[in-house]
Write an enzyme that holds these catalytic residues in place. Structure first.
Site, mmCIF file in Angstrom:
data_model
loop_
_atom_site.group_PDB
_atom_site.id
_atom_site.type_symbol
_atom_site.label_atom_id
_atom_site.label_comp_id
_atom_site.label_asym_id
_atom_site.label_seq_id
_atom_site.Cartn_x
_atom_site.Cartn_y
_atom_site.Cartn_z
ATOM 1 N N HIS A 52 78.489 56.833 59.230
ATOM 2 C CA HIS A 52 79.932 57.030 59.292
ATOM 3 C C HIS A 52 80.493 57.471 57.950
ATOM 4 O O HIS A 52 81.429 58.253 57.880
ATOM 5 C CB HIS A 52 80.604 55.760 59.791
ATOM 6 C CG HIS A 52 80.046 55.313 61.093
ATOM 7 N ND1 HIS A 52 80.129 54.030 61.550
ATOM 8 C CD2 HIS A 52 79.361 55.997 62.027
ATOM 9 C CE1 HIS A 52 79.516 53.945 62.710
ATOM 10 N NE2 HIS A 52 79.047 55.126 63.017
ATOM 11 N N ARG A 58 86.719 65.712 67.483
ATOM 12 C CA ARG A 58 85.792 64.668 67.977
ATOM 13 C C ARG A 58 86.529 63.328 67.968
ATOM 14 O O ARG A 58 86.565 62.633 66.954
ATOM 15 C CB ARG A 58 84.568 64.586 67.080
ATOM 16 C CG ARG A 58 83.639 65.800 67.139
ATOM 17 C CD ARG A 58 82.456 65.574 66.208
ATOM 18 N NE ARG A 58 81.326 66.434 66.482
ATOM 19 C CZ ARG A 58 80.967 67.471 65.723
ATOM 20 N NH1 ARG A 58 81.674 67.792 64.667
ATOM 21 N NH2 ARG A 58 79.898 68.179 66.030
ATOM 22 N N ARG A 103 88.387 66.496 72.371
ATOM 23 C CA ARG A 103 87.236 66.135 73.199
ATOM 24 C C ARG A 103 87.285 64.635 73.465
ATOM 25 O O ARG A 103 87.462 63.845 72.535
ATOM 26 C CB ARG A 103 85.931 66.471 72.475
ATOM 27 C CG ARG A 103 84.739 65.974 73.275
ATOM 28 C CD ARG A 103 83.440 66.348 72.641
ATOM 29 N NE ARG A 103 83.124 65.511 71.503
ATOM 30 C CZ ARG A 103 82.034 65.671 70.762
ATOM 31 N NH1 ARG A 103 81.190 66.654 71.039
ATOM 32 N NH2 ARG A 103 81.785 64.884 69.752
ATOM 33 N N GLU A 156 76.383 71.424 77.163
ATOM 34 C CA GLU A 156 75.432 70.851 76.204
ATOM 35 C C GLU A 156 74.070 70.598 76.830
ATOM 36 O O GLU A 156 73.154 70.147 76.164
ATOM 37 C CB GLU A 156 75.969 69.529 75.659
ATOM 38 C CG GLU A 156 77.316 69.668 74.996
ATOM 39 C CD GLU A 156 77.799 68.384 74.358
ATOM 40 O OE1 GLU A 156 77.512 68.166 73.181
ATOM 41 O OE2 GLU A 156 78.468 67.586 75.061
ATOM 42 N N ASN A 181 74.496 71.826 69.246
ATOM 43 C CA ASN A 181 73.624 70.786 68.682
ATOM 44 C C ASN A 181 72.829 70.111 69.787
ATOM 45 O O ASN A 181 71.619 69.951 69.701
ATOM 46 C CB ASN A 181 74.442 69.728 67.940
ATOM 47 C CG ASN A 181 75.344 70.317 66.884
ATOM 48 O OD1 ASN A 181 75.053 71.391 66.369
ATOM 49 N ND2 ASN A 181 76.440 69.647 66.581
ATOM 50 N N ASP A 182 73.555 69.719 70.832
ATOM 51 C CA ASP A 182 72.857 69.068 71.943
ATOM 52 C C ASP A 182 72.113 70.082 72.808
ATOM 53 O O ASP A 182 70.991 69.841 73.229
ATOM 54 C CB ASP A 182 73.848 68.267 72.799
ATOM 55 C CG ASP A 182 74.105 66.898 72.197
ATOM 56 O OD1 ASP A 182 73.126 66.246 71.797
ATOM 57 O OD2 ASP A 182 75.277 66.493 72.097
ATOM 58 N N ARG A 186 67.479 66.150 67.734
ATOM 59 C CA ARG A 186 68.290 66.665 66.627
ATOM 60 C C ARG A 186 68.358 65.695 65.450
ATOM 61 O O ARG A 186 68.751 66.067 64.348
ATOM 62 C CB ARG A 186 69.708 67.012 67.115
ATOM 63 C CG ARG A 186 70.491 65.805 67.577
ATOM 64 C CD ARG A 186 71.779 66.195 68.289
ATOM 65 N NE ARG A 186 72.924 66.134 67.412
ATOM 66 C CZ ARG A 186 74.189 66.203 67.822
ATOM 67 N NH1 ARG A 186 74.464 66.381 69.116
ATOM 68 N NH2 ARG A 186 75.179 66.141 66.982
ATOM 69 N N CYS A 228 80.690 75.550 69.523
ATOM 70 C CA CYS A 228 81.204 74.626 68.504
ATOM 71 C C CYS A 228 80.127 73.752 67.847
ATOM 72 O O CYS A 228 80.446 72.791 67.167
ATOM 73 C CB CYS A 228 82.307 73.744 69.083
ATOM 74 S SG CYS A 228 81.731 72.632 70.365
HETATM 75 C C1 PEP Z 1 77.227 69.603 69.948
HETATM 76 O O1 PEP Z 1 76.464 68.886 70.589
HETATM 77 O O2 PEP Z 1 76.950 70.760 69.574
HETATM 78 C C2 PEP Z 1 78.569 69.118 69.569
HETATM 79 C C3 PEP Z 1 79.449 69.913 69.013
HETATM 80 O O3 PEP Z 1 78.834 67.816 69.762
HETATM 81 P P1 PEP Z 1 78.290 66.651 68.822
HETATM 82 O O4 PEP Z 1 77.633 67.293 67.634
HETATM 83 O O5 PEP Z 1 79.456 65.827 68.468
HETATM 84 O O6 PEP Z 1 77.299 65.967 69.702
HETATM 85 MG MG MG Z 2 77.178 67.093 71.566
#
Ligand code: PEP
Ligand code: MG
Length: 746
Positions: A363, A470, A506, A605, A628-629, A639, A676
Site C-alpha cells: 500500500h 481504482r 471502477r 480482463e 495487467n490481468d 503478474r 488501461c
Molecule cells: C488491469 O488488470 O490491467 C487493471 C488495470 O486493473 P488492476 O491493475 O487494478 O488489476
Molecule cells: Mg485488473
C-alpha cells in the site's frame, strides 16, 4: 559464588572500559588500552580487535600479544580464516585447538602460530557486524560458557563505543562510521530520480551510556520501562479492533511477559551493562537471527521483537519520535517500512522514499505512485547506514540508492536528472496539445488514479480525464471499512477536482493481491483465479450497493461513469447492470438527485470476454482492456511472480491479435474501447496499441508526456504495415521490427 565473582570481574572490566572511553586518548590508543585490559582481566596472552575497513575486508586494528607490527597490516576477507568466519556467520568460534579448526588460516606476520586456543566474538550492533573481538592463549585452554558470555558483553560495549566514534583515528578501518559513501541496490517501487537529505521515519536511538555502575538501579529502570511498555501494549490491545493488529499486539504481549527475554537482559545488567545496552544486545541478537531464519512466521515474530525493543529503548532513553531534529527542505524518507496513512501524512513534501522492506504491490508503494515520488524498496541496511541529514540520491529507475555519494557518482547522477528535467520540459511544452499522430489519428490519453492525492496530476500531466479510478485504494489504506457518507463525499470531491473532465469509477476490485486489512482473508489455493472483484460484488451485494449509492450521491446530478472489474461473461455484466438499475430506482425513491447521464462499462480482463456473445458488445456502454490481468491470464503467467511476469512480451503476436480482435468487435458495435493496464504507459507498447486500432489509453500520469511525445512522431499506418509484415514473417514478437521502424523514423 563463582558466578558472583565473575559478575564482579565483568563489572570491573566494563568500568575500566568506560574510563577509557571518557579519557582524552586518541582512537588508536583507546583501542590498545582496551585489548590490554581484556587480556589482563581474562588472563589470556592475546586479545585483538579486528574492524572492517570496507564492506568485505577486516583489519587487525589493535592487539595485546600478537606482533604489534601486524596492526593495520594483517587483513582478511569476510569468511576467510577463523576471524573472517566469525564475522561472516555472526557466530562465536570457540576452540582449544585453533590450527585444526575448520577455516583456520595461518598468518605468519602476526606470530600467532604458537597460540592454540581461540575465542572469537562478533562485535555487532543492531544486527550489523562491525568487527571481531578475539582472545587467544598458548595452552589448549577451553574458554567456558561464562567467559564466552562475559566477552560477548564486552563486545557489545566495544560496538557501542565504535558507534559513538570512540576509536576514530587514522586509516580506513578507524574511520568515523557513517561517513563513507555507500551504494545500496534495491528494487524499483516507483520510477524517477531524486536527490536530497535523509529524513529517518524512526530516528535511531543512540545509547550514550553502555556501561553502568549500579546494577540495582539499572534493574529498577528496566523493570519500570517494561511495565510501562506492558501497560501501553495492553491499552493498544483494548482499543484495537483490527484482527491482524491484534495478532501482532498479542505477540508483543507475549514478549513483554517473556521470562527468557527478561532474564537475559537482567544477566547482562548484572555484568555491568546499562539497561539500554542490555535491550540493544537482545535486539542485535534478534536481528542477526532474523537474517538467518527463512520461516515467515518466525521472521515476523522476530520483527515484532525488534519493534518492541525499539519501543523499550525509547522509553528508557526518553528519545521519542520527536528528537528536535528539523526536517530538511528536500527530505528523502528512509524507513524500514511505512504504512500508507503515515506516508500520506508526509504528502508531497517528500522528494524520495527508500524502504528497507516493502513490496511492489504494498500500500505504501501504491501511495508513493499516486504522489509520483521516486521509491526504492528492498534497500538492505539503509536504516543502519543512513543518518538524519546525510546527503542521498535515489534512482527509482534502477532501484539504486547512493548514500553520501562521492563527487563522480553525484555528477553522473545529476547529469541523469538534468536529462530527465529536459525531457520533462519537452513534455510540458506539449501538455495542452492533442495526441495526434503524423497521419492525423487522434488518441485520447487519460490517467489512472485512486486517491485524492492523484487529482492534481490531472492538470499537470495534460490528461483528458481519469480513465480508471481504482476505488479499492480508499478501502485499502484504511483500517476499517469506509462509511457510505465518507465515500460519497470523496467521490464528490474527485468530480469537483476533475472540473468536468470525465472520470471512470471502477467498482471495488478486491481479492487476489488486494486484500482488505479488515476483511477475513479467504484461504484460496489460487487467489488470482479465485473469489475476487465482481465475483465478490455479485455474491455479497451489500458492499457493492453501498458503493453504488455513494457514487450516485457523490455525482449529485452530474454525469457518472461506472465500470465493473473482472467481468468474465455476459451474464455477470447483466447482473451488475441490473444492480445499478435497482440502486438508481431506490435512490430516486429516497429523493436523491440522479446523475444527468449514466454510463456503465466493463473491464475486459479475461480472454473469455473477447469471445463473448455479440450481445455483450451491444449492451455494454464501453469497454476498458485491463491489460495487467488480461496478459496474466492469456499467457498463464502470474503478474506478481518476478520469475515469470516478464517472460512473455506484450508485443507477442498472439497478444496483439487478441487486442485486434477486441478492437474489431467493439468497432462492429460502435462500442468505445480503451486500454488501461500498465503497458499503456510504455511508449513503444502504446504506439503499437494505437496501431492495432485503440483510440483511448489510460496510464500513470507521469507516462502521458513520453507516450504523447512518441505518438506525435509516429505514422500509425506505416507502423501497422510494419507490424503486419512482422506477424506474417513468423516472428514471435513484433518488438524488434517495431524498434527498428521507430529508430529509422526518428
Ligand atoms: C488491469 O488488470 O490491467 C487493471 C488495470 O486493473 P488492476 O491493475 O487494478 O488489476
Ligand atoms: Mg485488473
Amino acid at each position: 559464588m563463582a558466578e558472583q565473582r565473575l559478575e564482579t570481574e565483568s563489572r570491573k572490566l566494563l568500568g575500566r572500559l568506560r574510563d577509557v572511553m571518557a579519557s582524552q586518548a586518541a582512537g588508536q590508543q583507546r583501542l590498545n588500552q582496551i585489548t590490554r585490559l581484556i587480556a589482563e582481566s581474562m588472563e589470556t596472552e592475546v586479545c585483538s580487535v579486528y574492524l572492517f575497513r570496507d564492506a568485505e575486508t577486516l583489519e587487525l586494528c589493535a592487539t595485546e600479544g600478537l606482533n604489534p607490527e601486524a596492526v593495520h597490516q594483517t587483513r582478511m576477507k569476510l569468511g576467510e580464516g577463523l576471524v573472517g568466519r566469525v564475522a561472516a556467520r555472526r557466530k562465536i568460534v570457540n576452540t582449544a585447538d585453533a590450527p585444526s579448526a575448520k577455516g583456520f588460516r595461518y598468518m605468519p606476520e602476526t606470530g600467532e602460530e604458537i597460540y592454540s586456543s581461540f575465542l572469537g566474538i562478533p562485535v555487532q550492533r543492531l544486527g550489523e557486524v562491525l568487527g571481531v573481538l578475539v582472545v587467544q592463549s598458548r595452552d589448549a585452554r577451553s574458554y567456558s560458557a561464562d567467559e564466552e558470555y562475559a566477552l560477548e558483553v564486552v563486545a557489545m560495549v566495544i560496538a557501542e563505543m565504535t558507534e559513538l566514534g570512540a576509536f576514530v583515528g587514522e586509516g580506513d578501518a578507524l574511520m568515523a562510521r557513517h561517513v563513507q559513501p555507500v551504494m545500496i541496490r534495491g528494487t524499483t517501487g516507483q520510477e524517477g530520480t531524486a536527490e536530497g537529505h535523509v529524513w529517518l521515519h524512526e530516528p535511531r536511538v543512540v545509547v550514550t551510556n553502555p556501561v553502568a555502575d549500579d546494577p540495582h538501579r539499572e534493574l529498577d529502570r528496566l523493570t519500570a520501562a517494561v511495565e510501562e511498555l506492558r501497560v501501553g501494549v495492553d491499552k493498544m490491545l483494548e482499543q484495537s479492533e483490527d484482527k491482524e493488529q491484534l495478532e501482532v499486539l498479542e505477540a508483543y504481549r507475549m514478549f513483554a511477559n517473556s521470562k527468557g527475554w527478561r532474564r537475559r537482559m537482567d544477566e547482562d545488567i548484572s555484568r555491568g551493562l546499562s539497561a539500554e545496552a542490555a535491550v540493544e544486545k537482545e535486539q542485535s541478537l534478534a536481528r542477526s537471527r532474523m537474517d538467518q531464519v527463512t520461516d515467515p512466521y518466525l521472521r515476523e515474530r522476530l520483527a515484532d521483537l525488534d519493534d518492541l525493543s525499539n519501543r523499550l529503548l525509547r522509553i528508557l532513553t526518553g528519545q521519542g519520535k520527536n528528537t528536535g531534529a528539523e526536517m530538511p527542505a528536500d527530505p528523502i524518507l528512509i524507513a524500514r517500512n511505512i504504512g500508507p496513512a503515515e506516508l500520506l501524512d508526509y504528502g508531497r513534501a517528500l522528494k524520495g522514499i527508500v524502504l528497507e522492506e516493502g513490496s511492489v504491490g504494498s500500500h505504501a508503494a501504491i501511495v508513493a505512485r499516486a504522489l509520483a515520488i521516486p521509491l526504492v524498496i528492498h534497500a538492505g541496511r539503509i536504516t543502519t547506514e543512513a543518518l538524519n541529514g546525510d546527503y542521498v540520491m535515489v534512482d527509482g529507475d534502477q532501484g539504486i540508492v547512493h548514500l553520501r555519494p562521492d563527487e563522480t557518482v553525484a555528477k553522473s547522477f545529476r547529469d541523469k536528472i538534468a536529462m530527465q528535467a529536459k525531457a520533462q520540459q519537452r513534455y510540458a511544452s506539449i501538455r495542452h496539445s492533442p495526441a495526434e499522430t503524423r497521419d492525423a489519428q487522434r488518441i485520447a490519453l487519460h490517467m489512472n488514479a485512486g486517491l485524492m492525492a492523484d487529482l492534481p496530476s490531472l492538470d499537470g500531466s495534460g490528461a483528458e480525464g481519469v480513465g480508471l479510478f481504482r476505488t479499492e485504494l480508499q478501502f485499502l489504506i484504511r483500517n476499517q471499512m469506509p462509511k457510505r457518507s465518507e465515500l460519497s463525499a470523496l467521490y464528490g470531491r474527485v468530480l469537483d477536482a476533475a472540473g468536468g473532465k470525465p472520470v471512470v469509477f471502477r467498482t471495488l476490485d478486491i481479492g487476489s493481491d488486494k486484500v482488505l486489512p479488515y476483511m477475513k482473508p479467504n484461504d484460496e489455493p489460487n487467489p488470482a483465479l479465485g473469489w475476487r472483484a465482481i465475483r465478490v460484488g455479485l455474491d455479497k451485494p451489500g458492499v457493492m450497493r453501498m458503493q453504488l449509492q455513494a457514487l450516485i450521491r457523490g455525482a449529485a446530478g452530474r454525469s457518472l461513469t461506472i465500470m465493473f472489474p473482472f467481468i468474465a461473461q455476459l451474464e455477470e455484466y447483466r447482473w451488475a447492470r441490473a444492480e445499478v438499475a435497482r440502486t438508481i430506482a431506490s435512490e430516486e425513491k429516497l429523493g436523491h438527485v440522479l446523475p444527468r447521464k449514466l454510463r456503465v462499462g466493463a473491464m475486459l480482463e479475461t480472454p473469455s470476454l473477447a469471445f463473448a456473445p455479440q450481445a455483450f458488445f451491444d449492451e455494454v456502454d464501453f469497454i476498458s482492456i485491463g491489460g495487467n490481468d488480461l496478459k496474466q491470464f492469456f499467457f498463464a503467467a502470474d503478474r506478481e511472480n518476478e520469475r515469470v511476469r516478464r517472460r512473455y512480451d506484450t508485443l507477442n503476436v498472439s497478444f496483439l491479435s487478441l487486442i485486434e480482435q477486441v478492437v474489431r468487435r467493439c468497432e462492429a458495435s460502435n462500442t468505445p474501447v480503451s486500454f488501461c493496464g500498465e503497458d499503456a504507459g510504455r511508449p513503444v507498447e502504446a504506439v503499437c496499441f494505437a496501431a492495432m486500432g485503440l483510440r483511448a489509453l489510460s496510464m500513470r500520469p507521469a507516462s502521458i508526456g513520453p507516450v504523447k511525445s512518441l505518438l506525435l512522431r509516429t505514422d500509425l499506418g506505416a507502423l501497422r504495415a510494419e507490424i503486419d509484415a512482422a506477424r506474417v514473417s513468423g516472428a514471435q514478437s513484433v518488438r524488434q521490427a517495431v524498434m527498428e521502424f521507430l529508430r529509422q523514423a526518428s
